[in-house]
Design a protein around this motif. Structure first.
Motif, mmCIF file in Angstrom:
data_model
loop_
_atom_site.group_PDB
_atom_site.id
_atom_site.type_symbol
_atom_site.label_atom_id
_atom_site.label_comp_id
_atom_site.label_asym_id
_atom_site.label_seq_id
_atom_site.Cartn_x
_atom_site.Cartn_y
_atom_site.Cartn_z
ATOM 1 N N ASN A 75 0.827 -1.219 0.000
ATOM 2 C CA ASN A 75 0.000 0.000 0.000
ATOM 3 C C ASN A 75 0.857 1.264 0.000
ATOM 4 O O ASN A 75 0.519 2.257 -0.642
ATOM 5 C CB ASN A 75 -0.928 0.009 1.226
ATOM 6 N N LEU A 76 1.979 1.195 0.726
ATOM 7 C CA LEU A 76 2.879 2.354 0.792
ATOM 8 C C LEU A 76 3.511 2.612 -0.579
ATOM 9 O O LEU A 76 3.639 3.760 -1.010
ATOM 10 C CB LEU A 76 3.955 2.082 1.853
ATOM 11 N N THR A 77 3.881 1.532 -1.262
ATOM 12 C CA THR A 77 4.445 1.664 -2.612
ATOM 13 C C THR A 77 3.462 2.391 -3.524
ATOM 14 O O THR A 77 3.826 3.312 -4.263
ATOM 15 C CB THR A 77 4.760 0.262 -3.196
ATOM 16 N N LYS A 78 2.190 1.997 -3.444
ATOM 17 C CA LYS A 78 1.136 2.600 -4.284
ATOM 18 C C LYS A 78 0.967 4.085 -3.925
ATOM 19 O O LYS A 78 0.907 4.952 -4.803
ATOM 20 C CB LYS A 78 -0.174 1.841 -4.059
ATOM 21 N N ALA A 79 0.929 4.385 -2.621
ATOM 22 C CA ALA A 79 0.728 5.772 -2.181
ATOM 23 C C ALA A 79 1.911 6.654 -2.595
ATOM 24 O O ALA A 79 1.727 7.814 -2.985
ATOM 25 C CB ALA A 79 0.547 5.808 -0.663
ATOM 26 N N ILE A 80 3.131 6.097 -2.536
ATOM 27 C CA ILE A 80 4.321 6.865 -2.927
ATOM 28 C C ILE A 80 4.298 7.116 -4.433
ATOM 29 O O ILE A 80 4.629 8.213 -4.903
ATOM 30 C CB ILE A 80 5.610 6.133 -2.482
ATOM 31 N N LYS A 81 3.877 6.116 -5.207
ATOM 32 C CA LYS A 81 3.760 6.288 -6.660
ATOM 33 C C LYS A 81 2.815 7.443 -6.983
ATOM 34 O O LYS A 81 3.013 8.200 -7.923
ATOM 35 C CB LYS A 81 3.211 5.005 -7.301
ATOM 36 N N GLU A 82 1.740 7.541 -6.196
ATOM 37 C CA GLU A 82 0.713 8.555 -6.459
ATOM 38 C C GLU A 82 0.947 9.847 -5.676
ATOM 39 O O GLU A 82 0.131 10.773 -5.725
ATOM 40 C CB GLU A 82 -0.674 7.968 -6.102
ATOM 41 N N ASN A 83 2.063 9.912 -4.939
ATOM 42 C CA ASN A 83 2.360 11.074 -4.084
ATOM 43 C C ASN A 83 1.187 11.463 -3.190
ATOM 44 O O ASN A 83 0.877 12.636 -3.012
ATOM 45 C CB ASN A 83 2.783 12.285 -4.935
ATOM 46 N N ASP A 84 0.527 10.462 -2.627
ATOM 47 C CA ASP A 84 -0.651 10.685 -1.779
ATOM 48 C C ASP A 84 -0.193 10.865 -0.326
ATOM 49 O O ASP A 84 -0.088 9.908 0.440
ATOM 50 C CB ASP A 84 -1.595 9.475 -1.918
ATOM 51 N N LEU A 85 0.051 12.140 0.052
ATOM 52 C CA LEU A 85 0.669 12.420 1.355
ATOM 53 C C LEU A 85 -0.176 11.996 2.543
ATOM 54 O O LEU A 85 0.337 11.473 3.525
ATOM 55 C CB LEU A 85 0.994 13.909 1.460
ATOM 56 N N SER A 86 -1.499 12.211 2.465
ATOM 57 C CA SER A 86 -2.325 11.873 3.633
ATOM 58 C C SER A 86 -2.350 10.350 3.836
ATOM 59 O O SER A 86 -2.299 9.861 4.969
ATOM 60 C CB SER A 86 -3.742 12.433 3.503
ATOM 61 N N GLU A 87 -2.385 9.601 2.718
ATOM 62 C CA GLU A 87 -2.366 8.130 2.834
ATOM 63 C C GLU A 87 -1.007 7.656 3.350
ATOM 64 O O GLU A 87 -0.919 6.740 4.159
ATOM 65 C CB GLU A 87 -2.692 7.505 1.464
ATOM 66 N N ILE A 88 0.057 8.315 2.879
ATOM 67 C CA ILE A 88 1.409 7.966 3.342
ATOM 68 C C ILE A 88 1.505 8.181 4.854
ATOM 69 O O ILE A 88 2.034 7.337 5.584
ATOM 70 C CB ILE A 88 2.484 8.793 2.590
ATOM 71 N N ASN A 89 0.954 9.298 5.312
ATOM 72 C CA ASN A 89 0.957 9.584 6.752
ATOM 73 C C ASN A 89 0.222 8.513 7.549
ATOM 74 O O ASN A 89 0.691 8.049 8.586
ATOM 75 C CB ASN A 89 0.286 10.945 7.008
ATOM 76 N N ASN A 90 -0.958 8.100 7.035
ATOM 77 C CA ASN A 90 -1.732 7.036 7.704
ATOM 78 C C ASN A 90 -0.934 5.741 7.762
ATOM 79 O O ASN A 90 -0.920 5.040 8.779
ATOM 80 C CB ASN A 90 -3.047 6.771 6.961
ATOM 81 N N LEU A 91 -0.289 5.409 6.637
ATOM 82 C CA LEU A 91 0.467 4.148 6.571
ATOM 83 C C LEU A 91 1.695 4.198 7.478
ATOM 84 O O LEU A 91 2.065 3.197 8.076
ATOM 85 C CB LEU A 91 0.868 3.845 5.117
ATOM 86 N N PHE A 92 2.319 5.379 7.599
ATOM 87 C CA PHE A 92 3.424 5.528 8.558
ATOM 88 C C PHE A 92 2.922 5.222 9.969
ATOM 89 O O PHE A 92 3.579 4.535 10.746
ATOM 90 C CB PHE A 92 3.968 6.966 8.527
ATOM 91 N N GLY A 93 1.754 5.766 10.277
ATOM 92 C CA GLY A 93 1.158 5.521 11.592
ATOM 93 C C GLY A 93 0.893 4.043 11.806
ATOM 94 O O GLY A 93 1.225 3.473 12.857
ATOM 95 N N GLN A 94 0.321 3.401 10.765
ATOM 96 C CA GLN A 94 0.025 1.961 10.848
ATOM 97 C C GLN A 94 1.317 1.158 11.020
ATOM 98 O O GLN A 94 1.391 0.222 11.817
ATOM 99 C CB GLN A 94 -0.712 1.512 9.578
ATOM 100 N N LEU A 95 2.341 1.593 10.282
ATOM 101 C CA LEU A 95 3.641 0.915 10.328
ATOM 102 C C LEU A 95 4.225 0.976 11.737
ATOM 103 O O LEU A 95 4.772 -0.001 12.253
ATOM 104 C CB LEU A 95 4.581 1.610 9.339
ATOM 105 N N GLY A 96 4.085 2.150 12.355
ATOM 106 C CA GLY A 96 4.618 2.327 13.706
ATOM 107 C C GLY A 96 3.922 1.460 14.735
ATOM 108 O O GLY A 96 4.528 1.034 15.716
#
Length: 865
Positions: free
Chosen positions: A162-183
């Motif tokens: 999911n993070l790969t997809k969000a980074i491809k799309e430069n989707d910052l809010s999703e990246i932030n959520n996934l960082f939180g999930q990752l933590g």
């Protein structure tokens, strides 16, 4: 259109993005310790400066606490080190995701080694027909194994996707959520996975990557290279080991194998149902719609039925027949609307059938021997057996003769008290059941590991026929040759089999093909880097010659691991360098652990790497004559291999070799990581015996020490011999002439690039192990110096700047992790010397630090694949 150099593309799309996203990641508060993200860069800087000054890991850790965190008590310091480990693990995930997202930008998806490039070159040179002919008989099989070199639990793999997809799309809010999930998502597995768990996690790749990638590769070949719409050789197929690989894994039982086979069938039915559901929305025509709905309903029922009761409502042949019939109606009556979508499904059914993947069975020859002896004794005891009473006293040749003709019936499998005997025989019976349910491709190969003699093969050959395959043996028996002596004996073993009329009749019925597996990992562990690779090369040449003599096609199956030390590295370069003396109708290799996620984890990387493998085989066919070694070059290669083998054997025989691994490395901690279902060593003895050591913890332990011994040891000494004798020009000649030798050395350079001796320099002063450490370091320096001299490079991997840059970033990320690991190991060594009890709280804490720090370092090594 001008394309930026690969290194520039890497720096822009990977490195710059990592720096930006990492700075965001470091500011996120995952728990009560909000300062972790602020302190980690300071600790990283302390590590870098410390190693430059020649400090040891203990000094570095203590300096950091003194300078920045003087008020923390000991417990608080330990807690912070654990937090650092958690952060670094997640930094590695972030880098993985960014590299995956940038894959099609950094790598040219239509460049050299891709099918489009292959077709363009063939068309330009007027060789298109030759290419078509070659593709009709060539196959690539990648075999997924559960060997534990991947530390991510399934939930983390999902986040990476999911993070790969969000980074491809430069989707910052999703990246932030996934960082939180990752933590918040734990990386640590509290329990070992079962073999079925391992199978399920690999089936994820089948469903989400290979189903689509294999289909699109086949579609491209059909529409662009043949352009005739006809069904052709499937070219790519997939093998599967979880649930079938019993070698050293007592947890793989017959019902495990059956359960995995059912899961594979159910998974492919689910994929067919999804395709049919999409087609239903498009094929809304008279005479077509109701037929598609009927199929959709049928496959929905198939894929949701847990018990597999709907086994025979429709065979895969009937399914294809119905799809072809529907295609005829669309072509004749509906202007071929959506016919290409329907073709995609027809092609996938052709590729995957009802099996999805071919389940291989594997067991050790020594187990077979014991099982077989028990079975023979029970048959002889009946007094009605075709085996003579003195069978065990006969010569090997006489035993083989009897086995080849054995027709006894072994059907009451519960008559044996011994669990291993019972399970081995039941597994054979289950192969037959899987073939009935999933098709013959569902399970049709049995691999004998540690195969040393023709008798090993004939024992299994006879057992298969006596237990389940009385009429026709629809299973390929594949010996696995691993150690240097076994590789040397292999051609003689095969000739014994080829001259046996019954065995030969079996091969003729199987298309005159003999599957032969060769083990790089155990070969390297046994014979060192150069000798293992050269030993396998020579064995393949002799086995090819022997097989051709008897009009048999040898199908070589390579047991390769991730790092170069286990046969990994630039695999496609290896296959394109083999020359005309090695059979090349098929490329078959094992893929495992982080190699699966790094080389085949996304649609882009899977497509690119599969196409590279396909074109490497074709390139070898076209350039084969160029790759043939001259007698002079062969003599140099043999001499280098022999010298390095002797050097490695002396090193292995050093009295400090086993104690060093046991007490100075992370070897004994591998068993505590809960990453694989299989025990980390073969024997049950408490004492560490070299032959019991599995290749993965063996190679992994050197990797954790950042000494990567199995990837280079002996290479430097072998090259130095030529330098000292004033014959270095002979090695230069070999390097210039032989692509095989160049590939070997490039892979060895990768091992050297990932070595960092400053980490363990403190060991050089150790009164017990100092001399041994210096031997390793000396060989490293010699190898590095002479490889640079030979290649003319000013730095290692100079020819591959983006690969080198990726390694440097990954090594930099894990530097603090390795420092913490060495700090904890040193503390443990001090506690051991002080005679502290095994359950001492401090000891347990430091052991936990070492075990946890293994994960991030191995995951960061994915580019060793």
């Amino acid at each position: 259109m001008s394309v930026e150099p690969k290194l520039t593309r890497f720096n822009q799309s990977v490195l710059s993005k990592y720096q930006i996203y990492n700075s965001i990641f470091m500011t996120l508060p995952f728990d009560a310790v909000t300062k972790t993200g602020v302190l980690l860069p300071l600790f990283h800087e302390t590590c870098e400066k410390g190693f430059k000054q020649g400090d040891n890991p203990t000094t570095i850790v203590e300096t950091f606490f003194k300078k920045y965190q003087a008020r923390r008590n000991k417990e608080s310091q330990i807690n912070l080190l654990f937090r650092f480990i958690q952060y670094i693990e997640r930094q590695v995930v972030l880098f993985d995701a960014i590299e995956d997202a940038a894959f099609p930008i950094v790598n040219n998806m239509e460049g050299v080694g891709t099918l489009r490039n292959l077709k363009g070159t063939a068309a330009a040179e007027g060789n298109l027909e030759e290419l078509q002919k070659y593709l009709e008989e060539f196959k690539v099989r990648i075999v997924l194994t559960a060997h534990p070199t991947q530390f991510y639990p399934g939930s983390v793999l999902g986040i990476i996707t999911n993070l790969t997809k969000a980074i491809k799309e430069n989707d910052l809010s999703e990246i932030n959520n996934l960082f939180g999930q990752l933590g918040k998502t734990p990386f640590f597995k509290h329990q070992k996975p079962t073999p079925y768990d391992e199978a399920k996690s690999l089936i994820w790749y089948l469903e989400n990557v290979f189903y689509k990638t294999f289909g699109s590769i086949y579609n491209y070949i059909q529409t662009s290279i043949y352009d005739d719409g006809k069904r052709h050789n499937e070219i790519v197929n997939i093998g599967f080991w979880p649930g079938g690989d019993r070698d050293g894994n007592p947890f793989v039982k017959p019902d495990t194998t059956l359960k995995v086979a059912k899961k594979l069938k159910q998974s492919i039915h689910k994929k067919y149902y999804e395709d049919l559901r999409d087609l239903r929305k498009k094929l809304t025509f008279r005479g077509v719609e109701e037929r598609i709905i009927k199929l959709e309903t049928l496959f929905y029922n198939y894929s949701t039925n847990q018990n597999g009761d709907n086994e025979d409502i429709m065979s895969s042949k009937e399914f294809i027949k119905e799809l072809l019939s529907i295609r005829d109606v669309i072509t004749k009556e509906h202007q071929s609307l959506y016919v290409s979508d329907l073709n995609n499904l027809i092609n996938r059914v052709h590729l995957f059938g009802y099996s999805f993947a071919s389940l291989d069975i594997r067991q050790d020859s020594r187990i077979h021997h014991n099982v077989f002896s028990t079975v023979i004794d029970s048959l002889i005891a009946t007094g009605t057996s075709s085996f003579p009473d003195n069978y065990h006293d006969l010569s090997e040749a006489e035993q083989i003769e009897i086995l080849s003709k054995a027709t006894d019936d072994v059907s009451n499998l519960d008559a044996f008290d011994d669990e291993m005997v019972c399970n081995t025989l039941k597994t054979i019976a289950i192969i037959k059941d899987i073939q009935k349910s999933n098709g013959e491709r569902g399970a049709n190969r049995y691999i004998i590991s540690n195969n040393q003699t023709a008798l090993n093969v004939m024992q299994l050959f006879a057992m298969l026929r006596m237990v389940a395959f009385k009429d026709e043996l629809t299973v390929d028996v594949a010996p696995l040759f691993e150690t240097i002596p076994d590789l040397e004996n292999a051609p003689g073993v095969m000739e014994q089999l080829y001259t046996n009329p019954e065995y030969m009749a079996h091969l003729r019925a199987r298309g005159s093909k003999q599957h032969i597996m060769l083990g790089f990992s155990d070969g390297t562990k046994d014979g060192g880097y150069l000798m293992a690779n050269w030993g396998i090369y020579k064995a393949k040449e002799l086995l090819t010659e022997m097989s051709r003599k008897y009009d048999v096609t040898a199908i070589f199956f390579d047991g390769r691991g991730g790092p170069p030390a286990r046969g990994g590295g630039k695999t496609h370069q290896f296959y394109s360098s083999l020359g005309p003396t090695i059979e090349d109708k098929e490329v078959q290799l094992t893929i495992q652990g982080q190699t699966i996620s790094s080389n085949f984890g996304t649609l882009d990387s899977a497509q690119f790497n599969l196409e590279q493998l396909i074109s490497s085989g074709i390139k070898n066919r076209i350039d084969g004559a160029k790759n043939k070694m001259s007698d002079a070059d062969r003599a140099v290669m043999t001499d280098l291999a022999e010298t390095s083998y002797q050097t490695y054997k002396d090193f292995k025989g050093h009295p400090m070799f086993i104690p060093y691994l046991e007490r100075m490395s992370t070897l004994k901690f591998y068993a505590k990581t809960n990453i694989g279902s299989r025990p980390s060593k073969r024997g049950t003895s408490d004492k560490l015996v070299f032959s019991d050591l599995r290749a993965i913890p063996f190679v992994g332990s050197w990797s954790q020490l950042k000494q990567n011994v199995p990837g280079f040891y002996g290479v430097g000494t072998a090259l130095k011999k030529y330098e000292e004798n004033g014959e270095f020009d002979k090695v230069e000649q070999l390097y210039h002439n032989s692509k095989f030798f160049r590939t070997l050395l490039e892979n060895s350079m990768m091992s050297l690039t990932k070595s960092f001796f400053d980490l363990t320099k403190y060991m050089s002063k150790d009164e017990e192990f100092g001399g041994f450490w210096n031997i390793i370091h000396e060989e490293y320096l010699t190898t590095k110096r002479l490889l640079l001299k030979l290649t003319g490079y000013s730095e290692l991997m100079e020819n591959e700047p983006s690969g080198r840059a990726s390694i440097q970033v990954r090594e930099s990320i894990v530097l603090p992790l390795l420092t913490i690991q060495q700090f904890a190991l040193k503390k443990l060594q001090e506690l051991e010397k002080a005679g502290v009890a095994a359950d001492d709280p401090d000891k347990l804490i430091y052991e936990k630090i070492v075990t946890r720090s293994l994960f991030g370092n191995i995951n960061a090594s994915r580019n060793s694949a």
